[in-house]
Write a protein that holds these residues in place. Structure first.
Motif, PDB file in Angstrom:
ATOM      1  N   LEU A   5      39.294  76.455  16.427  1.00 24.90           N
ATOM      2  CA  LEU A   5      40.317  75.422  16.238  1.00 24.90           C
ATOM      3  C   LEU A   5      39.913  74.477  15.115  1.00 24.90           C
ATOM      4  O   LEU A   5      40.724  74.153  14.224  1.00 24.90           O
ATOM      5  CB  LEU A   5      40.514  74.648  17.544  1.00 24.90           C
ATOM      6  N   LEU A   6      38.661  74.030  15.104  1.00 24.55           N
ATOM      7  CA  LEU A   6      38.204  73.098  14.084  1.00 24.55           C
ATOM      8  C   LEU A   6      38.166  73.753  12.706  1.00 24.55           C
ATOM      9  O   LEU A   6      38.545  73.136  11.709  1.00 24.55           O
ATOM     10  CB  LEU A   6      36.813  72.560  14.444  1.00 24.55           C
ATOM     11  N   ARG A   7      37.728  75.004  12.634  1.00 24.02           N
ATOM     12  CA  ARG A   7      37.601  75.668  11.329  1.00 24.02           C
ATOM     13  C   ARG A   7      38.950  75.976  10.698  1.00 24.02           C
ATOM     14  O   ARG A   7      39.048  76.143   9.482  1.00 24.02           O
ATOM     15  CB  ARG A   7      36.756  76.937  11.480  1.00 24.02           C
ATOM     16  N   LEU A   8      39.990  76.009  11.510  1.00 21.24           N
ATOM     17  CA  LEU A   8      41.334  76.146  10.953  1.00 21.24           C
ATOM     18  C   LEU A   8      41.730  74.921  10.135  1.00 21.24           C
ATOM     19  O   LEU A   8      42.556  75.013   9.218  1.00 21.24           O
ATOM     20  CB  LEU A   8      42.352  76.336  12.080  1.00 21.24           C
ATOM     21  N   ASN A  62      40.246  73.104   7.890  1.00 21.37           N
ATOM     22  CA  ASN A  62      39.983  73.046   6.447  1.00 21.37           C
ATOM     23  C   ASN A  62      39.951  74.421   5.797  1.00 21.37           C
ATOM     24  O   ASN A  62      39.373  74.604   4.722  1.00 21.37           O
ATOM     25  CB  ASN A  62      38.690  72.280   6.150  1.00 21.37           C
ATOM     26  N   GLY A  63      40.588  75.379   6.443  1.00 21.52           N
ATOM     27  CA  GLY A  63      40.737  76.682   5.831  1.00 21.52           C
ATOM     28  C   GLY A  63      39.541  77.599   5.937  1.00 21.52           C
ATOM     29  O   GLY A  63      39.525  78.666   5.318  1.00 21.52           O
ATOM     30  N   LEU A  64      38.521  77.216   6.722  1.00 20.28           N
ATOM     31  CA  LEU A  64      37.397  78.131   6.940  1.00 20.28           C
ATOM     32  C   LEU A  64      37.843  79.366   7.715  1.00 20.28           C
ATOM     33  O   LEU A  64      37.258  80.444   7.586  1.00 20.28           O
ATOM     34  CB  LEU A  64      36.273  77.420   7.701  1.00 20.28           C
ATOM     35  N   VAL A  65      38.852  79.206   8.554  1.00 20.71           N
ATOM     36  CA  VAL A  65      39.499  80.314   9.271  1.00 20.71           C
ATOM     37  C   VAL A  65      40.997  80.237   8.962  1.00 20.71           C
ATOM     38  O   VAL A  65      41.569  79.146   8.944  1.00 20.71           O
ATOM     39  CB  VAL A  65      39.260  80.198  10.796  1.00 20.71           C
ATOM     40  N   ALA A  66      41.595  81.387   8.700  1.00 20.28           N
ATOM     41  CA  ALA A  66      43.041  81.444   8.443  1.00 20.28           C
ATOM     42  C   ALA A  66      43.756  81.922   9.701  1.00 20.28           C
ATOM     43  O   ALA A  66      43.242  82.788  10.425  1.00 20.28           O
ATOM     44  CB  ALA A  66      43.339  82.393   7.288  1.00 20.28           C
ATOM     45  N   PRO A  67      44.925  81.368   9.995  1.00 23.35           N
ATOM     46  CA  PRO A  67      45.666  81.824  11.181  1.00 23.35           C
ATOM     47  C   PRO A  67      46.181  83.241  11.014  1.00 23.35           C
ATOM     48  O   PRO A  67      46.585  83.645   9.915  1.00 23.35           O
ATOM     49  CB  PRO A  67      46.820  80.823  11.271  1.00 23.35           C
ATOM     50  N   LEU A  88      37.669  63.780   8.843  1.00 22.58           N
ATOM     51  CA  LEU A  88      36.309  64.254   9.066  1.00 22.58           C
ATOM     52  C   LEU A  88      36.299  65.122  10.316  1.00 22.58           C
ATOM     53  O   LEU A  88      36.698  64.669  11.394  1.00 22.58           O
ATOM     54  CB  LEU A  88      35.347  63.076   9.244  1.00 22.58           C
ATOM     55  N   VAL A  89      35.846  66.368  10.176  1.00 21.86           N
ATOM     56  CA  VAL A  89      35.755  67.292  11.294  1.00 21.86           C
ATOM     57  C   VAL A  89      34.284  67.518  11.617  1.00 21.86           C
ATOM     58  O   VAL A  89      33.488  67.867  10.735  1.00 21.86           O
ATOM     59  CB  VAL A  89      36.440  68.645  10.957  1.00 21.86           C
ATOM     60  N   LEU A  90      33.919  67.318  12.880  1.00 22.91           N
ATOM     61  CA  LEU A  90      32.532  67.436  13.328  1.00 22.91           C
ATOM     62  C   LEU A  90      32.457  68.484  14.426  1.00 22.91           C
ATOM     63  O   LEU A  90      33.117  68.359  15.456  1.00 22.91           O
ATOM     64  CB  LEU A  90      32.033  66.094  13.872  1.00 22.91           C
ATOM     65  N   ASP A  91      31.649  69.519  14.199  1.00 22.91           N
ATOM     66  CA  ASP A  91      31.505  70.597  15.175  1.00 22.91           C
ATOM     67  C   ASP A  91      30.220  70.389  15.969  1.00 22.91           C
ATOM     68  O   ASP A  91      29.126  70.687  15.493  1.00 22.91           O
ATOM     69  CB  ASP A  91      31.491  71.950  14.462  1.00 22.91           C
ATOM     70  N   GLU A  92      30.352  69.809  17.161  1.00 29.69           N
ATOM     71  CA  GLU A  92      29.227  69.536  18.055  1.00 29.69           C
ATOM     72  C   GLU A  92      28.078  68.824  17.329  1.00 29.69           C
ATOM     73  O   GLU A  92      26.953  69.313  17.270  1.00 29.69           O
ATOM     74  CB  GLU A  92      28.751  70.835  18.713  1.00 29.69           C
ATOM     75  N   PRO A  93      28.341  67.644  16.782  1.00 31.40           N
ATOM     76  CA  PRO A  93      27.351  66.981  15.922  1.00 31.40           C
ATOM     77  C   PRO A  93      26.137  66.438  16.649  1.00 31.40           C
ATOM     78  O   PRO A  93      25.117  66.157  16.021  1.00 31.40           O
ATOM     79  CB  PRO A  93      28.157  65.836  15.303  1.00 31.40           C
ATOM     80  N   SER A  94      26.202  66.252  17.971  1.00 29.73           N
ATOM     81  CA  SER A  94      25.079  65.640  18.682  1.00 29.73           C
ATOM     82  C   SER A  94      24.135  66.656  19.315  1.00 29.73           C
ATOM     83  O   SER A  94      23.149  66.269  19.956  1.00 29.73           O
ATOM     84  CB  SER A  94      25.605  64.698  19.778  1.00 29.73           C
ATOM     85  N   ILE A 121      37.979  64.275  13.984  1.00 32.66           N
ATOM     86  CA  ILE A 121      38.278  65.297  14.991  1.00 32.66           C
ATOM     87  C   ILE A 121      36.959  65.991  15.296  1.00 32.66           C
ATOM     88  O   ILE A 121      36.323  66.567  14.413  1.00 32.66           O
ATOM     89  CB  ILE A 121      39.334  66.290  14.478  1.00 32.66           C
ATOM     90  N   MET A 122      36.531  65.944  16.550  1.00 34.52           N
ATOM     91  CA  MET A 122      35.172  66.341  16.900  1.00 34.52           C
ATOM     92  C   MET A 122      35.136  67.199  18.156  1.00 34.52           C
ATOM     93  O   MET A 122      35.709  66.831  19.180  1.00 34.52           O
ATOM     94  CB  MET A 122      34.323  65.079  17.132  1.00 34.52           C
ATOM     95  N   SER A 123      34.468  68.333  18.062  1.00 32.25           N
ATOM     96  CA  SER A 123      34.168  69.084  19.276  1.00 32.25           C
ATOM     97  C   SER A 123      32.808  68.635  19.791  1.00 32.25           C
ATOM     98  O   SER A 123      31.917  68.288  19.019  1.00 32.25           O
ATOM     99  CB  SER A 123      34.147  70.594  18.996  1.00 32.25           C
ATOM    100  N   THR A 124      32.657  68.609  21.100  1.00 31.85           N
ATOM    101  CA  THR A 124      31.389  68.151  21.660  1.00 31.85           C
ATOM    102  C   THR A 124      31.229  68.618  23.099  1.00 31.85           C
ATOM    103  O   THR A 124      32.207  68.785  23.831  1.00 31.85           O
ATOM    104  CB  THR A 124      31.291  66.613  21.598  1.00 31.85           C
ATOM    105  N   HIS A 125      29.951  68.834  23.482  1.00 26.72           N
ATOM    106  CA  HIS A 125      29.608  69.031  24.886  1.00 26.72           C
ATOM    107  C   HIS A 125      29.163  67.719  25.528  1.00 26.72           C
ATOM    108  O   HIS A 125      28.904  67.675  26.733  1.00 26.72           O
ATOM    109  CB  HIS A 125      28.484  70.060  25.017  1.00 26.72           C
ATOM    110  N   ASP A 126      29.029  66.670  24.706  1.00 33.77           N
ATOM    111  CA  ASP A 126      28.599  65.364  25.187  1.00 33.77           C
ATOM    112  C   ASP A 126      29.838  64.625  25.698  1.00 33.77           C
ATOM    113  O   ASP A 126      30.639  64.112  24.913  1.00 33.77           O
ATOM    114  CB  ASP A 126      27.931  64.598  24.043  1.00 33.77           C
TER     115      ASP A 126
END
Length: 249
Positions: free
Chosen positions: A50-53, A55-60, A162-168, A191-196
């Motif tokens: 979801l996050l990589r979509l 900024n275009g790192l993944v295309a739908p 700013l997109v953060l993929d599990e930054p902590s 927009i941030m994914s996290t387990h925290d």
């Protein structure tokens, strides 16, 4: 159009040469306008996809994503100018020997004059309290220091999102709190994914992702409670003796 829109987005990939595609995300439609948005879910749920979509790192495979007026496929260069992405492991994006060089590298496209670029880099490093570490090898720095350097390098070009993929994930308590305060003070939409889950409750809105679907979208505390319920239900379905993990706290 100062917002992000997902319109019927699905992502499918072929795994290990199989003729049968695996669906990573199923028919996601969203409008993301809040200043702080958290994305939570189990490993493999589809959070990073979801996050990589964004900024275009993944295309739908199906559907369309528009970020501040730019389609992520048709105008991915414009999208990447507007969306900064920080990976879980900062060593995957710190490519120069020192932090100073990395920040200057990120400015190379937008600041052509080398003296001006060096001055801008020093200003950015000072802002994040990293000037004293700027000329050390990135391999001599702690995980938290590297993560902050990666964040500084991305923010040096002043993205809108700013997109953060599990930054902590790699941070100790002190650096986690420093990251938390830094995020709170940023002007950018985050927009941030996290387990925290403490970080998640700081957000204005939380998305819970389960098996490639958005199963909750709303208030942060309610989202965290929903995720805990999903984890508890999954544990209850395991055979006795195989419950090796706890419900997230």
């Amino acid at each position: 159009m100062n917002s992000i829109h997902f319109d019927g987005v699905s992502v499918r990939v072929s795994v290990d040469g199989s003729d049968t595609a695996k669906t990573l995300l199923h028919d996601v439609s969203l409008g993301l306008t809040e200043r702080r948005i958290g994305v939570i879910g189990a490993n493999g749920s589809g959070k990073s996809t979801l996050l990589r979509l964004l900024n275009g790192l993944v295309a739908p495979s199906e559907g369309r994503i528009v970020v501040h007026g730019d389609d992520t496929v048709a105008n991915f260069r414009g999208v990447r100018r507007n969306v900064g992405f920080v990976f879980t492991d900062p060593l995957s994006q710190l490519v120069m020997p020192t932090g100073r060089e990395d920040v200057e590298l990120s400015l190379r496209r937008s600041v052509k004059n080398s003296k001006e670029r060096a001055a801008r880099a020093e200003t950015v490093l000072t802002r994040f309290g990293l000037l004293g570490l700027a000329d050390q090898s990135i391999y001599e720095l702690s995980g938290g220091e590297r993560q902050l350097l990666a964040l500084a390098a991305v923010l040096a070009v002043d993205p809108k999102v700013l997109v953060l993929d599990e930054p902590s994930t790699l941070l100790d308590l002190r650096n986690r709190e420093l990251l938390r305060r830094t995020i709170a003070g940023l002007d950018q939409q985050v927009i941030m994914s996290t387990h925290d889950l403490d970080l998640a409750t700081d957000m204005d809105r939380v998305l819970v992702v389960e098996s490639g679907r958005i199963v909750f979208d709303g208030d942060a505390e309610e989202g965290v409670a929903r995720y805990r319920m999903l984890c508890a239900a999954a544990l209850d379905e395991l055979p006795t003796g195989s419950r090796t993990g706890d419900v997230p706290r």
